[in-house]
Write a protein that holds these residues in place. Structure first.
Motif, PDB file in Angstrom:
ATOM      1  N   ARG A   1       0.227  36.867  19.026  1.00 36.26           N
ATOM      2  CA  ARG A   1       0.328  36.606  17.583  1.00 36.26           C
ATOM      3  C   ARG A   1       0.686  35.133  17.346  1.00 36.26           C
TER       4      ARG A   1
ATOM      5  N   ASP B   1      -2.369  33.299  17.617  1.00 35.73           N
ATOM      6  CA  ASP B   1      -3.179  33.467  16.404  1.00 35.73           C
ATOM      7  C   ASP B   1      -2.747  32.496  15.320  1.00 35.73           C
ATOM      8  N   ILE B   2      -1.410  32.338  15.186  1.00 38.01           N
ATOM      9  CA  ILE B   2      -0.889  31.457  14.149  1.00 38.01           C
ATOM     10  C   ILE B   2      -1.376  30.032  14.381  1.00 38.01           C
ATOM     11  N   PHE B   3      -1.252  29.570  15.606  1.00 38.30           N
ATOM     12  CA  PHE B   3      -1.688  28.207  15.895  1.00 38.30           C
ATOM     13  C   PHE B   3      -3.208  28.076  15.798  1.00 38.30           C
ATOM     14  N   PHE B   4      -3.877  29.158  16.154  1.00 36.34           N
ATOM     15  CA  PHE B   4      -5.335  29.126  16.167  1.00 36.34           C
ATOM     16  C   PHE B   4      -5.899  29.137  14.745  1.00 36.34           C
ATOM     17  N   SER B   5      -5.138  29.688  13.799  1.00 38.38           N
ATOM     18  CA  SER B   5      -5.651  29.822  12.435  1.00 38.38           C
ATOM     19  C   SER B   5      -5.667  28.510  11.684  1.00 38.38           C
ATOM     20  N   ILE B   6      -4.937  27.522  12.172  1.00 36.26           N
ATOM     21  CA  ILE B   6      -4.971  26.216  11.530  1.00 36.26           C
ATOM     22  C   ILE B   6      -5.959  25.365  12.308  1.00 36.26           C
ATOM     23  N   PRO B   7      -7.066  24.975  11.690  1.00 32.91           N
ATOM     24  CA  PRO B   7      -8.023  24.143  12.421  1.00 32.91           C
ATOM     25  C   PRO B   7      -7.298  22.957  13.039  1.00 32.91           C
TER      26      PRO B   7
ATOM     27  N   ILE C   1      -7.857  20.009  14.089  1.00 35.23           N
ATOM     28  CA  ILE C   1      -7.937  18.625  13.620  1.00 35.23           C
ATOM     29  C   ILE C   1      -7.155  18.466  12.317  1.00 35.23           C
ATOM     30  N   LEU C   2      -7.212  19.482  11.456  1.00 34.03           N
ATOM     31  CA  LEU C   2      -6.414  19.439  10.227  1.00 34.03           C
ATOM     32  C   LEU C   2      -4.933  19.316  10.570  1.00 34.03           C
TER      33      LEU C   2
ATOM     34  N   VAL D   1      -2.262  16.222   9.829  1.00 31.22           N
ATOM     35  CA  VAL D   1      -0.950  16.331   9.190  1.00 31.22           C
ATOM     36  C   VAL D   1       0.129  15.726  10.095  1.00 31.22           C
ATOM     37  N   ILE D   2       0.111  16.113  11.361  1.00 36.10           N
ATOM     38  CA  ILE D   2       1.132  15.593  12.280  1.00 36.10           C
ATOM     39  C   ILE D   2       1.056  14.068  12.363  1.00 36.10           C
TER      40      ILE D   2
ATOM     41  N   PHE E   1      -2.173  22.376  19.037  1.00 38.94           N
ATOM     42  CA  PHE E   1      -2.916  23.433  18.361  1.00 38.94           C
ATOM     43  C   PHE E   1      -4.141  23.899  19.139  1.00 38.94           C
TER      44      PHE E   1
END
Lengths: 574, 309, 319
Positions: free
Chosen positions: C151, C154-160, C162-163, C167-168, C188
């Motif tokens: 899970r 999944d959380i890390f995978f759900s944020i594209p 490069i996006l 941000v970072i 990510f």
């Protein structure tokens, strides 16, 4: 009308080649045979014999790079080997039906069963209007033995059992009313009792319609029982052909003789048919050098048995295993895989645990080996209850009990060489030093009749049978007293299977081993086991000596299993 | 089926909470004063600073800030950007543009990718297959902004086939070039996947059985090969969506498309953290929804999934 | 009719001459001289593939260029920038011409290789190792450990990615160097490696040879290291190679977006970004670094594809 004197199918000098990286490889070297109208013919052979290639070549559906390089396939006088694609599409389904081997993979999982029947009916012009097509599809499925065909039409293949799917495939194969039906190992993926019912059903359907049938099978017993004519193939050649009973009783080619001597169903039948003691049975031709004879293997076992004391080395009491099956929701359902099983295994003997798929026989093996935890009950090995042992005590006990599993391709780590694989048990249990281990590996390889040069080779250089030998050597490394053989020979060709069975019998008399032999194949049981326990739905339904079970089975289920052994119906001279 | 849908949606909830937390953490727990950053070199008025801090709950502990933010997400209120415009209004302006662009790109990609992949798979090892391999490896390796410049320079500027920038009027014909560029960056994966899937399906027993039933070659390929091959291709579409969003950001920047990507990009450059959080949140939400939808499509395509109890 | 023909009527009993159809020994051991397992087979296969060697040659070339750019160009990349040469045409000494700032394009490309490759290798060092570790832990322990880790993935995978990196990077704008940018990308991308690792571990864990090891009394940890991991690692290596290519692209994209390496650091992404304003007048300054970038990424992609085709039996069959 077609002249009844021309054969329905005439295969002439058929050659098939496959293009590989190492050049052209010939799979058929000029095969000749005929099938008359309404005749049932069986092609028998081991894997690599070219039997399935022959079947595929007839309807020009060779896999991969295969192609017909010479010869003719004359179907009612037309040469299918030269026919155009559209002509072939006309012949397939309508003139020649096909029933494939594995019911699990031969229906497209994304289309409903009805859809797949209907498209066949439409493609072969059996019916055209949507209503007619549907009506005919229901009819076909009903005929194939699906009583509630109307409802089940819309269901998908995965909602059907293996046997049901094979019925659907038979229905599809026959839906175009073909003159010839090619059945390529139509039931080898199914349980024996299901196999028998389906073959009987197929007999009835094709018999009624006068359809000629070409059976492709590895099982000599099944072939002889179902076909009028036998064709025996070996390495791309037909080595012998003729009326089934005659070929079986009077095999002329050495390969056929070998095959008959090694076929468990026939050996079992020969033992069964004779009231004599094992020693008095006639053997296959002994001049065949390294040939194998299952009856002599059975004798070997019987002889050593007489001289062994019979104390129990394994005692299983009320063994129960309940699995929690998740039903997709948040609840789970209890599934009792093993239900109050009690079993005693006398030292130095072979006890067969027989059952069909899902009977719980393999779970018993896993519980005994400590690979699963029992829900209740006890298993005592040499007087100690292994269900209550500590980790360290269990570790010690493992030296006395080792497994051999079914799949020869999964049983060895592909990245570890044979020598290290066999030496691994010694390393784990800290037996000996490097040199003594190497000596032991050599000794074990000799014991399982493999060249010692194999020690620095890797598993994928070996055949299935050779891998199973390595697995046996690994199991023997720690000099155990008990070997659990979980379908250990089921995946092998008959000759190789017989060879391993013989090896196991020799090792048993030499080393005084106790075997628990888990199998679905009663024919094999007849030649290898002293005692038999029959399992059905997690319970042992019958348990007795092999002779008792075969001569006077007490339970209907056992009788069904015995009846279903292919070849059980053949009358054989002994 | 209903159960499958419910379970799939329930599974997305912890992921949604996790992702929003992660984004929020990344943007707000990092060093620097987000409000001060807004004013650059200018010295802001202390009153105004205080008001802004109140407005964004910046004086509360981090976790409380996050909960405020989560409440806003759930109620669909993404707040106002520092420039005073409501984020919802900005989203309402930009989402349709990006959606149009993305949809056009996906359609182009699917048609071209599946067609080329199918033919390549059917003619495995032949010239067409090898050429498609070369082309797809090349497209796999060229970064999207290079594709965009080549498209802009070659097709737009030199050949004059398309407008080089889109501007305020983001109509379908004007979006064609950016959509082609976006599709080009994705199509390689699609070609490879379709090809592999077609070859795998062709090797299945049921395909031979379909031939043995007397079906024509065309029907076998359409009904039994293509249909089954589309299942993994569709699944991949969901995973590709992330790449699509990023690609959209770059493409929108280069072609001056007034979409979500460009707005987000500018917000990042200006350091408008609330806007960044809102936009990334919306994108992730979108991503999760698209993936749920694709899983449902998957269930429609593959009855084995659909009928799990 | 020849003697090798089955007679027409079924009643006849045909036997092939034994001399023409000799019977071989059953299941004879046939060994050729070659030892063969997954890795030796793969190597034997790769050795004969020209594309493999081409990709290896390019990768080695770029690594040498990255380590010792001075070997390839005598022109310092920045110090000799003369605005008078702005967008100047190629000369014998400056074979690819000048940038807008009047810097030598070729020299900048040579000196820019280091940034791309170091980010690529740093990303796989971080995300590859993290992913492989978390994936194998999830696969090995199963149960709730597996659920939690997956899970999390999944959380890390759900944020594209490069996006997320954008941000970072914008947050860290003041401290940017290759490590930070590699961290921003790697943070990510680990879930994709983890997923592959986990599914491979699960596949191997259920094989009979692991069960045989358990029956021998081998501990789970020993089984993991001796049997499971060696058999699970091949697909992970393939995925890692491909994610190296993706990381190089990601670095260039970030630099292009202006949130990557600082303007002073030489990088292909920065060069392409700088050149975009003059796309119409001087496309060469944009095209040359793009070509360098593409060839690098392509080399890793081909290398990865070749590895896949040799290591994965399924991919091998599809060639």
């Amino acid at each position: 009308m077609i002249d009844q004197r021309t054969p329905l199918l005439e295969v002439k000098d058929l050659e098939v080649t496959f293009r590989t990286q190492r050049g052209e490889v010939r799979a058929l070297n000029g095969v000749n045979f005929t099938i008359e109208h309404g005749e049932t013919v069986a092609i028998v052979g081991e894997s690599g014999s070219g039997k399935s290639t022959t079947a595929a070549a007839i309807i020009n559906l060779l896999p991969g790079t295969g192609k017909i390089s010479a010869g003719q396939v004359l179907f009612e006088g037309r040469d299918l080997a030269q026919a155009s694609r559209t002509d072939l599409e006309d012949v397939r389904g309508k003139e020649i039906g096909f029933v494939p081997q594995d019911p699990m993979s031969n229906l497209n999982p994304v289309w409903s069963v009805g859809f797949q029947v209907e498209e066949t009916i439409r493609a072969n012009g059996v019916a055209t209007s949507a209503r007619e097509v549907k009506k005919k599809a229901v009819e076909v499925l009903k005929q194939a033995g699906l009583d509630d065909a109307d409802k089940r039409m819309r269901q998908f293949p995965h909602q059907f059992s293996g046997g049901m799917r094979q019925r659907v495939l038979i229905g599809i194969g026959l839906s175009g009313d073909p003159k010839l039906l090619i059945a390529d190992e139509p039931t080898s993926a199914l349980d024996v009792t299901v196999q028998r019912r389906i073959l009987d059903h197929l007999d009835t359907l094709t018999g009624d319609a006068g359809t000629a049938v070409l059976f492709i099978t590895h099982d000599l017993g099944l072939a002889a029982e179902r076909a009028e004519k036998l064709i025996v193939m070996y390495k791309g050649d037909i080595v012998e052909a003729g009326p089934s009973i005659e070929v079986l009783q009077n095999p002329l080619h050495p390969y056929t003789q070998r095959l008959i001597a090694a076929a468990p169903s026939l050996a079992s039948r020969r033992i069964q048919a004779s009231d004599k003691k094992l020693g008095e049975l006639s053997h296959a031709d002994q001049s065949l050098g390294d040939s194998v004879d299952l009856i002599s293997a059975a004798e070997e076992r019987a002889e050593h048995l007489a001289s062994t004391p019979r104390e129990s080395v394994i005692e299983i009491r009320d063994l129960t295993k309940v699995f929690k099956i998740r039903t997709g929701g948040f609840r789970s359902v209890d599934f009792t895989a093993v239900d109050k099983v009690s079993l005693e295994i006398p030292k130095g003997t072979t006890t067969a645990l027989v059952g069909e798929s899902g009977s719980g026989k393999s779970t018993v093996a896993k519980l005994l080996l400590g690979l699963e935890k029992a829900t209740s009950g006890s298993i005592s090995v040499k007087g100690r209850d292994i269900t209550t042992l500590s980790g360290r005590e269990l570790f010690g006990l493992r030296r006395t009990m080792q497994p051999v599993f079914q799949d020869p391709y999964g049983t060895l780590d592909p990245l570890v060489n044979i020598g290290n694989t066999i030496a691994e048990p010694l390393k784990i249990h800290k037996v000996g030093d490097r040199d003594s281990r190497r000596a032991r590996v050599t000794e074990l390889l000799e014991q399982v009749a493999l060249p010692t040069a194999l020690a620095d080779r890797y598993p994928n250089e070996l055949s299935g049978g050779q891998r199973q030998r390595v697995a046996v050597a690994r199991a023997l490394a720690l000099k155990p007293e008990i070997i659990v053989l979980d379908e250990a020979v089921s995946a092998l060709d008959v000759l190789v299977q017989a060879q391993i069975l013989q090896l196991l019998a020799e090792l048993q008399s030499e080393l005084g081993l106790t075997y628990l032999f888990i199998t679905h194949d009663l024919a094999v049981v007849r030649v290898i086991a002293d005692n038999v326990a029959v399992m059905q739905k997690g319970r042992i339904v019958e348990q007795a000596s092999t002779d008792e079970v075969f001569q006077s089975p007490q339970q209907q289920y056992t009788r069904d299993l015995l009846e279903a052994i292919p070849g059980a119906g053949i009358k054989l001279g002994v | 089926m209903v159960f499958y849908v419910i379970r799939r949606i329930l599974q997305a909830i912890p992921v949604l909470i996790g992702t929003t937390f992660l984004i929020y953490f990344l943007v707000f727990a990092m060093p620097g004063d987000p409000v001060a950053a807004l004013f650059g070199d200018k010295q802001p008025n202390a009153e105004l600073l205080k008001a802004l801090r109140e407005q964004y709950h910046l004086n509360e502990p981090f976790i409380v800030q996050y909960l405020y933010y989560l409440r806003d997400v759930v109620t669909g209120n993404f707040g106002t950007s520092f420039s005073g415009q409501s984020v919802n209004a900005v989203l309402a302006d930009t989402i349709p543009v990006t959606a149009r662009l993305a949809l056009m790109a996906v359609i182009i990609e699917m048609i071209v990718g599946v067609a080329i992949g199918l033919v390549a798979g059917l003619r495995k090892g032949k010239l067409f297959d090898l050429s498609s391999l070369v082309v797809s490896l090349l497209f796999l390796s060229v970064p999207i902004f290079v594709i965009a410049f080549i498209g802009q320079f070659g097709l737009g500027f030199k050949l004059g086939l398309f407008p080089t920038t889109v501007g305020a009027d983001a109509s379908i014909p004007r979006l064609l070039l950016p959509a082609i560029v976006l599709a080009a960056s994705l199509v390689a994966v699609n070609i490879r996947l379709t090809r592999g899937s077609v070859i795998e399906t062709l090797g299945n027993d049921f395909v031979r059985t379909a031939f043995s039933k007397g079906l024509s070659r065309g029907r076998v390929i359409r009904v039994h090969v293509l249909r089954n091959s589309l299942i993994p291709v569709t699944t991949q579409l969901g995973a590709d969506f992330g790449i699509l969003l990023v690609g959209a950001t770059v493409t929108e920047g280069i072609f001056n498309v007034p979409g979500v990507g460009q707005t987000l990009y500018q917000a990042i450059i200006r350091g408008e953290r609330p806007t960044v959080v809102s936009f990334v949140t919306v994108m992730v939400l979108f991503y999760l929804v698209v993936n749920i939808v694709i899983d449902l499509v998957y269930a429609v395509l593959d009855p084995r999934i659909r009928y799990v109890k | 009719m020849s003697s090798n023909t089955v007679p027409r009527r079924s009643a006849e009993h045909f036997v092939a001459p034994v001399s023409e159809t000799p019977v071989a020994a059953i299941d004879q051991v046939k060994l050729d001289d070659k030892r063969s397992n997954l890795w030796t087979d793969a190597w034997r296969d790769l050795r004969h593939r020209p594309l493999f060697w081409v990709s290896v040659a390019f990768i080695l070339l770029f690594i040498v260029v990255a380590i010792a750019p001075g070997l390839f160009t005598q022109v310092p990349p920045n110090s000799q920038c003369v605005l008078g040469n702005s967008n100047g045409a190629p000369t014998a000494e400056h074979i690819l011409g000048y940038t807008k700032q009047g810097c030598d394009v070729f020299s900048r490309i040579v000196h820019g290789a280091g940034a791309s490759l170091s980010v690529g290798f740093l990303v796989i060092a971080m995300s590859g190792i993290t992913g492989a570790l978390l994936g194998s832990i999830a696969g090995f322990f199963g149960g709730w450990v597996d659920s939690v880790l997956m899970r999390l993935g999944d959380i890390f995978f759900s944020i594209p990615y490069i996006l997320a990196a954008v941000v970072i990077m914008s947050v860290f704008a003041a401290y940017v160097n290759v490590f930070v940018i590699a961290l921003a990308i790697g943070a990510f991308t680990w879930p994709s490696t983890a997923r592959v690792m986990r599914s491979e571990v699960l596949r191997v864990k259920n094989s009979d040879f692991v069960m045989a090891g358990t029956a021998l009394g081998q501990s789970r940890i020993a089984l993991m290291f001796k049997h499971v991991l060696p058999n699970a690692i091949a697909p992970v290596i393939v995925v890692t190679t491909l994610s190296l290519a993706a990381a190089i692209t990601a670095e260039a994209t970030l630099s292009f977006l202006g949130v990557g390496l600082p303007a002073g650091v030489m990088s292909w992404g920065n060069d392409i970004s700088d050149a975009q304003t003059d796309l119409r007048s001087n496309p060469a300054t944009l095209i040359y670094p793009s070509i360098a970038l593409t060839i690098t990424v392509l080399s890793f992609v081909i290398f990865g594809e070749m590895l896949r085709e040799s290591l994965d039996p399924k991919a091998r069959a599809q060639r």
